[in-house]
Design a protein around this motif. Structure first.
Motif, PDB file in Angstrom:
ATOM      1  N   ALA A   1       0.846  -1.199   0.000  1.00  0.00           N
ATOM      2  CA  ALA A   1       0.000   0.000   0.000  1.00  0.00           C
ATOM      3  C   ALA A   1       0.882   1.249   0.000  1.00  0.00           C
ATOM      4  CB  ALA A   1      -0.885  -0.011   1.238  1.00  0.00           C
ATOM      5  N   PRO A   2       0.349   2.396  -0.409  1.00  0.00           N
ATOM      6  CA  PRO A   2       1.136   3.634  -0.329  1.00  0.00           C
ATOM      7  C   PRO A   2       1.399   4.003   1.133  1.00  0.00           C
ATOM      8  CG  PRO A   2      -0.862   3.935  -1.655  1.00  0.00           C
ATOM      9  CD  PRO A   2      -0.986   2.609  -0.973  1.00  0.00           C
ATOM     10  N   PHE A   3       2.434   4.786   1.377  1.00  0.00           N
ATOM     11  CA  PHE A   3       2.688   5.267   2.736  1.00  0.00           C
ATOM     12  C   PHE A   3       1.876   6.541   2.994  1.00  0.00           C
ATOM     13  CE2 PHE A   3       6.106   7.333   0.235  1.00  0.00           C
ATOM     14  CZ  PHE A   3       5.953   8.662   0.601  1.00  0.00           C
ATOM     15  N   LEU A   4       1.687   6.814   4.268  1.00  0.00           N
ATOM     16  CA  LEU A   4       1.024   8.056   4.702  1.00  0.00           C
ATOM     17  C   LEU A   4       1.901   8.681   5.772  1.00  0.00           C
ATOM     18  CD1 LEU A   4      -1.403   9.999   4.891  1.00  0.00           C
ATOM     19  CD2 LEU A   4      -2.476   8.379   6.459  1.00  0.00           C
ATOM     20  N   LEU A   5       2.325   9.905   5.521  1.00  0.00           N
ATOM     21  CA  LEU A   5       3.225  10.602   6.436  1.00  0.00           C
ATOM     22  C   LEU A   5       2.529  11.876   6.901  1.00  0.00           C
ATOM     23  CD1 LEU A   5       6.134  10.686   7.611  1.00  0.00           C
ATOM     24  CD2 LEU A   5       6.882  11.693   5.445  1.00  0.00           C
ATOM     25  N   ALA A   6       2.508  12.091   8.208  1.00  0.00           N
ATOM     26  CA  ALA A   6       1.775  13.234   8.766  1.00  0.00           C
ATOM     27  C   ALA A   6       2.710  14.394   9.088  1.00  0.00           C
ATOM     28  CB  ALA A   6       1.046  12.809  10.038  1.00  0.00           C
ATOM     29  N   SER A   7       2.181  15.593   8.871  1.00  0.00           N
ATOM     30  CA  SER A   7       2.913  16.814   9.259  1.00  0.00           C
ATOM     31  C   SER A   7       1.927  17.777   9.892  1.00  0.00           C
ATOM     32  CB  SER A   7       3.526  17.465   8.019  1.00  0.00           C
ATOM     33  OG  SER A   7       4.003  18.760   8.331  1.00  0.00           O
ATOM     34  N   TYR A   8       2.432  18.630  10.765  1.00  0.00           N
ATOM     35  CA  TYR A   8       1.600  19.762  11.171  1.00  0.00           C
ATOM     36  C   TYR A   8       1.288  20.572   9.921  1.00  0.00           C
ATOM     37  CZ  TYR A   8       2.917  19.056  16.081  1.00  0.00           C
ATOM     38  OH  TYR A   8       3.112  18.548  17.326  1.00  0.00           O
ATOM     39  N   HIS A   9       0.124  21.185   9.918  1.00  0.00           N
ATOM     40  CA  HIS A   9      -0.254  22.038   8.789  1.00  0.00           C
ATOM     41  C   HIS A   9       0.577  23.332   8.836  1.00  0.00           C
ATOM     42  CE1 HIS A   9      -2.612  24.642   6.194  1.00  0.00           C
ATOM     43  NE2 HIS A   9      -3.176  23.551   5.714  1.00  0.00           N
ATOM     44  N   PRO A  10       1.055  23.806   7.663  1.00  0.00           N
ATOM     45  CA  PRO A  10       1.854  25.045   7.690  1.00  0.00           C
ATOM     46  C   PRO A  10       0.993  26.305   7.807  1.00  0.00           C
ATOM     47  CG  PRO A  10       1.694  24.232   5.449  1.00  0.00           C
ATOM     48  CD  PRO A  10       0.991  23.210   6.321  1.00  0.00           C
ATOM     49  N   SER A  11      -0.002  26.289   8.670  1.00  0.00           N
ATOM     50  CA  SER A  11      -0.838  27.474   8.896  1.00  0.00           C
ATOM     51  C   SER A  11      -0.030  28.483   9.708  1.00  0.00           C
ATOM     52  CB  SER A  11      -2.100  27.084   9.669  1.00  0.00           C
ATOM     53  OG  SER A  11      -1.718  26.606  10.941  1.00  0.00           O
ATOM     54  N   GLN A  12      -0.444  29.732   9.638  1.00  0.00           N
ATOM     55  CA  GLN A  12       0.273  30.766  10.410  1.00  0.00           C
ATOM     56  C   GLN A  12       0.204  30.461  11.901  1.00  0.00           C
ATOM     57  OE1 GLN A  12       0.224  34.971   9.304  1.00  0.00           O
ATOM     58  NE2 GLN A  12      -1.211  34.384   7.704  1.00  0.00           N
ATOM     59  N   GLN A  13      -0.899  29.878  12.304  1.00  0.00           N
ATOM     60  CA  GLN A  13      -1.058  29.513  13.720  1.00  0.00           C
ATOM     61  C   GLN A  13       0.087  28.592  14.171  1.00  0.00           C
ATOM     62  OE1 GLN A  13      -4.726  27.501  14.203  1.00  0.00           O
ATOM     63  NE2 GLN A  13      -4.901  27.954  16.381  1.00  0.00           N
ATOM     64  N   ASN A  14       0.534  27.725  13.280  1.00  0.00           N
ATOM     65  CA  ASN A  14       1.629  26.808  13.625  1.00  0.00           C
ATOM     66  C   ASN A  14       3.006  27.398  13.332  1.00  0.00           C
ATOM     67  OD1 ASN A  14      -0.019  24.752  14.559  1.00  0.00           O
ATOM     68  ND2 ASN A  14      -0.235  23.813  12.548  1.00  0.00           N
ATOM     69  N   THR A  15       3.127  28.125  12.223  1.00  0.00           N
ATOM     70  CA  THR A  15       4.465  28.614  11.837  1.00  0.00           C
ATOM     71  C   THR A  15       4.863  29.844  12.659  1.00  0.00           C
ATOM     72  OG1 THR A  15       3.522  29.879  10.009  1.00  0.00           O
ATOM     73  CG2 THR A  15       4.318  27.685   9.508  1.00  0.00           C
ATOM     74  N   PHE A  16       3.895  30.710  12.987  1.00  0.00           N
ATOM     75  CA  PHE A  16       4.226  31.914  13.774  1.00  0.00           C
ATOM     76  C   PHE A  16       4.552  31.561  15.218  1.00  0.00           C
ATOM     77  CE2 PHE A  16       2.430  35.830  11.365  1.00  0.00           C
ATOM     78  CZ  PHE A  16       3.094  35.427  10.226  1.00  0.00           C
ATOM     79  N   THR A  17       3.956  30.484  15.704  1.00  0.00           N
ATOM     80  CA  THR A  17       4.197  30.107  17.101  1.00  0.00           C
ATOM     81  C   THR A  17       5.423  29.202  17.244  1.00  0.00           C
ATOM     82  OG1 THR A  17       2.755  28.208  16.802  1.00  0.00           O
ATOM     83  CG2 THR A  17       1.727  30.180  17.729  1.00  0.00           C
ATOM     84  N   GLY A  18       5.982  28.786  16.108  1.00  0.00           N
ATOM     85  CA  GLY A  18       7.162  27.926  16.170  1.00  0.00           C
ATOM     86  C   GLY A  18       6.822  26.453  16.330  1.00  0.00           C
ATOM     87  N   ARG A  19       5.534  26.149  16.346  1.00  0.00           N
ATOM     88  CA  ARG A  19       5.153  24.736  16.452  1.00  0.00           C
ATOM     89  C   ARG A  19       5.675  23.964  15.236  1.00  0.00           C
ATOM     90  NH1 ARG A  19      -0.805  21.992  16.701  1.00  0.00           N
ATOM     91  NH2 ARG A  19      -0.275  20.467  18.285  1.00  0.00           N
ATOM     92  N   LEU A  20       5.621  24.611  14.071  1.00  0.00           N
ATOM     93  CA  LEU A  20       6.177  24.007  12.861  1.00  0.00           C
ATOM     94  C   LEU A  20       7.234  24.959  12.303  1.00  0.00           C
ATOM     95  CD1 LEU A  20       6.035  21.734  10.685  1.00  0.00           C
ATOM     96  CD2 LEU A  20       4.462  23.217   9.428  1.00  0.00           C
ATOM     97  N   SER A  21       8.479  24.537  12.337  1.00  0.00           N
ATOM     98  CA  SER A  21       9.559  25.348  11.771  1.00  0.00           C
ATOM     99  C   SER A  21       9.764  24.943  10.313  1.00  0.00           C
ATOM    100  CB  SER A  21      10.852  25.132  12.557  1.00  0.00           C
ATOM    101  OG  SER A  21      11.291  23.800  12.364  1.00  0.00           O
ATOM    102  N   PHE A  22      10.467  25.795   9.585  1.00  0.00           N
ATOM    103  CA  PHE A  22      10.780  25.460   8.196  1.00  0.00           C
ATOM    104  C   PHE A  22      11.555  24.143   8.145  1.00  0.00           C
ATOM    105  CE2 PHE A  22      13.782  25.364   4.693  1.00  0.00           C
ATOM    106  CZ  PHE A  22      12.897  25.387   3.626  1.00  0.00           C
ATOM    107  N   GLU A  23      12.488  23.989   9.050  1.00  0.00           N
ATOM    108  CA  GLU A  23      13.319  22.788   9.062  1.00  0.00           C
ATOM    109  C   GLU A  23      12.468  21.529   9.263  1.00  0.00           C
ATOM    110  OE1 GLU A  23      16.055  20.685   8.107  1.00  0.00           O
ATOM    111  OE2 GLU A  23      16.372  22.824   7.909  1.00  0.00           O
ATOM    112  N   MET A  24      11.462  21.624  10.135  1.00  0.00           N
ATOM    113  CA  MET A  24      10.590  20.462  10.385  1.00  0.00           C
ATOM    114  C   MET A  24       9.812  20.060   9.126  1.00  0.00           C
ATOM    115  SD  MET A  24       9.113  21.576  14.102  1.00  0.00           S
ATOM    116  CE  MET A  24       7.789  20.382  14.235  1.00  0.00           C
ATOM    117  N   LEU A  25       9.305  21.072   8.406  1.00  0.00           N
ATOM    118  CA  LEU A  25       8.526  20.749   7.202  1.00  0.00           C
ATOM    119  C   LEU A  25       9.452  20.233   6.098  1.00  0.00           C
ATOM    120  CD1 LEU A  25       5.674  20.706   6.024  1.00  0.00           C
ATOM    121  CD2 LEU A  25       6.061  23.022   5.178  1.00  0.00           C
TER     122      LEU A  25
END
Ligand code: SF4
Length: 243
Positions: free
Chosen positions: A188-212
Motif C-alpha cells: 500500500a502507499p505510505f502516509l506521512l503526517a505533518s503539522y499544517h503550515p498554517s500561520q497559527q503553527n508557523t508563527f508560534t514555532g510549532r512548525l519550523s521550516f526545518e521540520m517541514l
C-alpha cells in the motif's frame, strides 16, 4: 477529455456545500483591500500537479484570500509561501515561491489536493461539508496510477486519509495524529503526517521550516525505497530511521 480533466472540471463546477459556495463568492466580490485589483477565482479550487506524480499532498482547504483568490492550491498566502519553499528545498518543484497561476511554478513528482476544495469560514468546515467533498479525494487517489505515498498536512487531512486507507484495506486502525507519524503497510502507499503550515503553527514555532523540509526529505527517501524491501511501519518516522 481525460478522467483527470473530468475530475478537475467536476471540482470547479461543484456546488454541494451552499454555505461554502456563498462564503467564497462573497469573498470574491468584497475582496481584501490589498487585492482590490485582483479578479478573484472564487470557485472550488482544483488539484494542482500532474496525475503522473508519485507523491500526493493533502491539505485542509483553500485559504479565503489565497487559493480562493488565485485559483491554485496553496498559492498566494503565508501557508503556501512556507509549503512551496520546503517543497523546493526537497527537490519537488522548480522554484521556491508561488504567486499566481502563471508564475512558472512546476511541481516535480507531486500533486497537491485538499480535504475540501472551497474555503470554509474561520478554516472550520462542518463534518457534513467534509463528507460532501470526500468523493473528490477518493477520485483523486483512484486517478494517480503511480502514487506511492501521501503527505497529510494537519490532523483533519491525516484523519481523512486514514479513513480512505481503511476503506481500501490499507490500514486497520487510525493511529493518533503526530507530526512525523508514518503509516506504511507495503505494498500500500505510505502516509506521512505533518503539522499544517498554517500561520497559527508557523508563527508560534510549532512548525519550523526545518521540520517541514524534513518531512519532504523523508517522503523523498520513502519514494526511493523498493517496496519489496519495506517492512510494515506504523509510528514516528524517526523510529524507523533510514532502514
Ligand atoms: S467543498 Fe467540495 S463538495 Fe463542497 S462545494 Fe466545494 S468542491 Fe463541492
Amino acid at each position: 477529455m481525460s478522467e483527470w480533466e473530468r475530475l478537475q472540471s467536476d471540482i470547479i463546477a461543484c456546488a454541494r456545500c451552499l454555505r461554502l459556495r456563498q462564503y467564497c463568492a462573497t469573498l470574491a466580490q468584497q475582496k481584501r483591500a490589498a487585492y482590490r485589483e485582483w479578479e478573484y477565482w472564487g470557485k472550488p479550487v482544483p488539484n494542482f500537479g500532474s496525475p503522473e506524480a508519485q507523491l500526493l499532498i493533502v491539505g485542509l482547504a483553500p485559504a479565503a484570500h489565497g487559493a480562493n483568490r488565485t485559483g491554485r492550491m496553496f498559492t498566494g498566502d503565508r501557508s503556501g509561501d512556507f509549503l512551496y519553499r520546503a517543497l523546493y528545498a526537497a527537490g519537488f518543484s522548480n522554484q521556491p515561491h508561488s504567486y499566481h497561476r502563471e508564475d512558472g511554478l512546476q511541481l516535480r513528482n507531486v500533486v497537491i489536493s485538499a480535504v475540501l476544495h472551497c474555503a470554509p469560514p474561520q478554516n472550520r468546515p462542518s463534518r457534513e461539508e467534509i463528507a460532501h467533498c470526500k468523493p473528490f479525494l477518493e477520485r483523486t487517489l483512484e486517478l494517480l496510477p503511480k502514487m506511492r505515498g501521501i503527505v497529510a498536512l494537519g490532523q483533519i487531512a491525516f484523519r481523512e486519509c486514514c479513513s480512505l486507507f481503511r476503506k481500501k484495506g490499507w490500514l486497520q486502525r487510525t493511529p493518533r495524529f503526530a507530526h512525523g507519524m508514518l503509516v506504511w503497510q507495503p505494498p500500500a502507499p505510505f502516509l506521512l503526517a505533518s503539522y499544517h503550515p498554517s500561520q497559527q503553527n508557523t508563527f508560534t514555532g510549532r512548525l519550523s521550516f526545518e521540520m517541514l523540509h524534513q518531512v519532504f526529505c523523508q517522503a523523498a527517501q520513502l519514494l526511493q525505497q523498493p517496496v519489496h524491501e519495506c517492512p510494515e511501519r506504523i509510528g514516528p518516522f524517526t523510529k524507523f530511521g533510514n532502514k
